[in-house]
Scaffold this motif. Structure first.
Motif, short mmCIF file in Angstrom:
data_model
loop_
_atom_site.label_atom_id
_atom_site.label_comp_id
_atom_site.label_asym_id
_atom_site.label_seq_id
_atom_site.Cartn_x
_atom_site.Cartn_y
_atom_site.Cartn_z
N CYS A 61 24.76 15.16 35.92
CA CYS A 61 23.69 16.06 35.48
C CYS A 61 23.79 16.36 33.99
CB CYS A 61 23.75 17.37 36.26
SG CYS A 61 23.61 17.19 38.05
N GLY A 62 25.00 16.47 33.48
CA GLY A 62 25.20 16.79 32.08
C GLY A 62 24.67 15.72 31.14
N ASN A 63 24.47 14.51 31.63
CA ASN A 63 23.95 13.41 30.81
C ASN A 63 22.43 13.33 30.81
OD1 ASN A 63 26.51 12.44 29.99
ND2 ASN A 63 26.75 11.47 31.97
N ILE A 64 21.79 14.19 31.58
CA ILE A 64 20.33 14.20 31.64
C ILE A 64 19.80 14.95 30.42
CG2 ILE A 64 18.33 15.02 32.94
CD1 ILE A 64 19.94 14.52 35.49
N SER A 65 18.88 14.33 29.70
CA SER A 65 18.41 14.89 28.43
C SER A 65 17.31 15.94 28.62
CB SER A 65 17.90 13.78 27.51
OG SER A 65 16.85 13.06 28.15
N GLN A 66 16.52 15.83 29.64
CA GLN A 66 15.41 16.77 29.83
C GLN A 66 15.88 17.99 30.61
OE1 GLN A 66 12.05 14.72 31.47
NE2 GLN A 66 11.82 13.40 29.70
N THR A 67 15.64 19.15 30.05
CA THR A 67 16.17 20.41 30.60
C THR A 67 15.76 20.63 32.05
OG1 THR A 67 16.11 21.36 28.38
CG2 THR A 67 16.29 22.90 30.22
N LEU A 68 14.50 20.43 32.38
CA LEU A 68 14.04 20.70 33.73
C LEU A 68 14.74 19.81 34.75
CD1 LEU A 68 12.10 22.41 35.42
CD2 LEU A 68 10.37 20.65 35.08
N TYR A 69 14.83 18.51 34.46
CA TYR A 69 15.55 17.59 35.34
C TYR A 69 17.01 18.00 35.47
CZ TYR A 69 11.95 13.95 35.69
OH TYR A 69 10.82 13.23 35.98
N LYS A 70 17.61 18.39 34.34
CA LYS A 70 19.01 18.78 34.34
C LYS A 70 19.23 20.00 35.24
CE LYS A 70 21.30 18.47 30.52
NZ LYS A 70 21.95 18.63 29.22
N GLU A 71 18.35 21.00 35.14
CA GLU A 71 18.49 22.21 35.96
C GLU A 71 18.35 21.89 37.44
OE1 GLU A 71 15.55 24.79 34.22
OE2 GLU A 71 16.95 25.51 32.69
N PHE A 72 17.36 21.06 37.78
CA PHE A 72 17.19 20.68 39.19
C PHE A 72 18.41 19.92 39.69
CE2 PHE A 72 12.45 21.14 38.71
CZ PHE A 72 12.33 22.15 39.65
N CYS A 73 18.96 19.08 38.84
CA CYS A 73 20.14 18.31 39.21
C CYS A 73 21.31 19.24 39.51
CB CYS A 73 20.49 17.35 38.09
SG CYS A 73 21.89 16.25 38.46
N LYS A 82 27.48 23.33 48.31
CA LYS A 82 27.56 24.75 48.69
C LYS A 82 28.55 25.47 47.77
CE LYS A 82 26.05 24.05 53.36
NZ LYS A 82 26.33 23.11 54.35
N ASN A 83 28.39 25.20 46.48
CA ASN A 83 29.30 25.72 45.46
C ASN A 83 28.51 26.50 44.41
OD1 ASN A 83 31.08 26.19 43.39
ND2 ASN A 83 31.89 24.12 43.32
N PRO A 84 28.45 27.83 44.54
CA PRO A 84 27.67 28.62 43.59
C PRO A 84 28.20 28.55 42.15
CG PRO A 84 28.99 30.04 45.00
CD PRO A 84 29.12 28.66 45.54
N GLN A 85 29.46 28.25 41.97
CA GLN A 85 30.02 28.17 40.61
C GLN A 85 29.33 27.07 39.80
OE1 GLN A 85 32.10 30.49 39.40
NE2 GLN A 85 31.87 31.43 41.41
N GLN A 86 28.86 26.05 40.46
CA GLN A 86 28.17 24.97 39.75
C GLN A 86 26.82 25.42 39.18
OE1 GLN A 86 28.30 21.85 42.74
NE2 GLN A 86 30.23 21.08 41.94
N CYS A 87 26.30 26.52 39.70
CA CYS A 87 25.04 27.06 39.18
C CYS A 87 25.20 27.56 37.74
CB CYS A 87 24.54 28.22 40.05
SG CYS A 87 24.03 27.71 41.71
N PHE A 88 26.41 27.90 37.35
CA PHE A 88 26.63 28.43 36.00
C PHE A 88 26.48 27.35 34.92
CE2 PHE A 88 28.91 31.74 38.49
CZ PHE A 88 28.08 32.80 38.14
N ASN A 89 26.29 26.11 35.33
CA ASN A 89 25.95 25.06 34.37
C ASN A 89 24.51 25.21 33.87
OD1 ASN A 89 28.36 23.37 34.32
ND2 ASN A 89 27.89 22.98 36.46
N ILE A 90 23.72 25.96 34.61
CA ILE A 90 22.32 26.20 34.26
C ILE A 90 22.26 27.39 33.31
CG2 ILE A 90 20.03 26.81 35.16
CD1 ILE A 90 20.91 25.53 37.82
N LYS A 91 21.42 27.28 32.30
CA LYS A 91 21.27 28.36 31.33
C LYS A 91 20.07 29.23 31.69
CE LYS A 91 24.50 26.41 28.90
NZ LYS A 91 25.75 26.48 29.59
N GLY A 92 20.19 30.52 31.41
CA GLY A 92 19.05 31.43 31.60
C GLY A 92 18.89 31.93 33.01
N SER A 93 17.68 32.38 33.30
CA SER A 93 17.39 33.05 34.57
C SER A 93 17.36 32.09 35.76
CB SER A 93 16.07 33.80 34.48
OG SER A 93 15.01 32.89 34.25
N LYS A 94 17.28 30.80 35.52
CA LYS A 94 17.26 29.83 36.61
C LYS A 94 18.57 29.82 37.40
CE LYS A 94 13.25 27.83 35.72
NZ LYS A 94 12.13 27.93 36.59
#
Length: 144
Positions: A61-73, A82-94
């Motif tokens: 996911c970190g290699n995806i250049s487009q923010t929206l695709y990266k967040e969905f990934c 089932k790992n909520p800690q991985q959500c912290f890779n997303i920036k902002g309210s998402k």
């Protein structure tokens, strides 16, 4: 002398005409090349996303250049693992939306405590409780 200059002029004109034809041909290919490049970029994004979700590895996911695709990934891999800690890779309210998705997938109300917005926390709790009630086919679960 005039004959030689005339021949040189004719040769120069022919070279210019050929160069112009080549430039027009190349110029006509620009939209096709741009479309092909966009298709390659789209295919690469899909490859990264599909690999991440298939393997459950957020490093893709970190290699995806487009923010929206990266967040969905990041969200889809977090849900898969089932790992909520991985959500912290997303920036902002998402991040909160990711936490809610993980909480629902894992049927774990504890994940809702990681939600950083009160309204989203309530939504998370509601989603998890409803998912549990539907899964157990028991309306009593809704009163928890």
């Amino acid at each position: 002398m005039k004959d030689k200059k005339f021949k040189i002029l004719i040769v120069v004109l022919i070279v210019l005409i050929i160069a112009n034809i080549i430039l027009l041909y190349l110029w006509s290919k620009v939209p096709e090349l741009k479309a092909r490049q966009q298709q390659y970029e789209y295919d690469y994004l899909n490859y990264l996303y599909d690999s991440a979700v298939k393997i459950g590895d957020v490093s893709y996911c970190g290699n995806i250049s487009q923010t929206l695709y990266k967040e969905f990934c990041y969200q889809d891999v977090a849900v898969l693992n089932k790992n909520p800690q991985q959500c912290f890779n997303i920036k902002g309210s998402k991040v909160n939306d990711c936490m809610i998705a993980v909480a629902e997938a894992s049927a774990d109300v504890e994940v809702c405590k990681l939600v950083q917005d009160e309204a989203k926390y309530d939504e998370c709790y509601y989603v998890v409780i409803n998912a549990a009630a539907v899964k157990k086919k028991d309306a009593k679960e809704c009163s928890k």
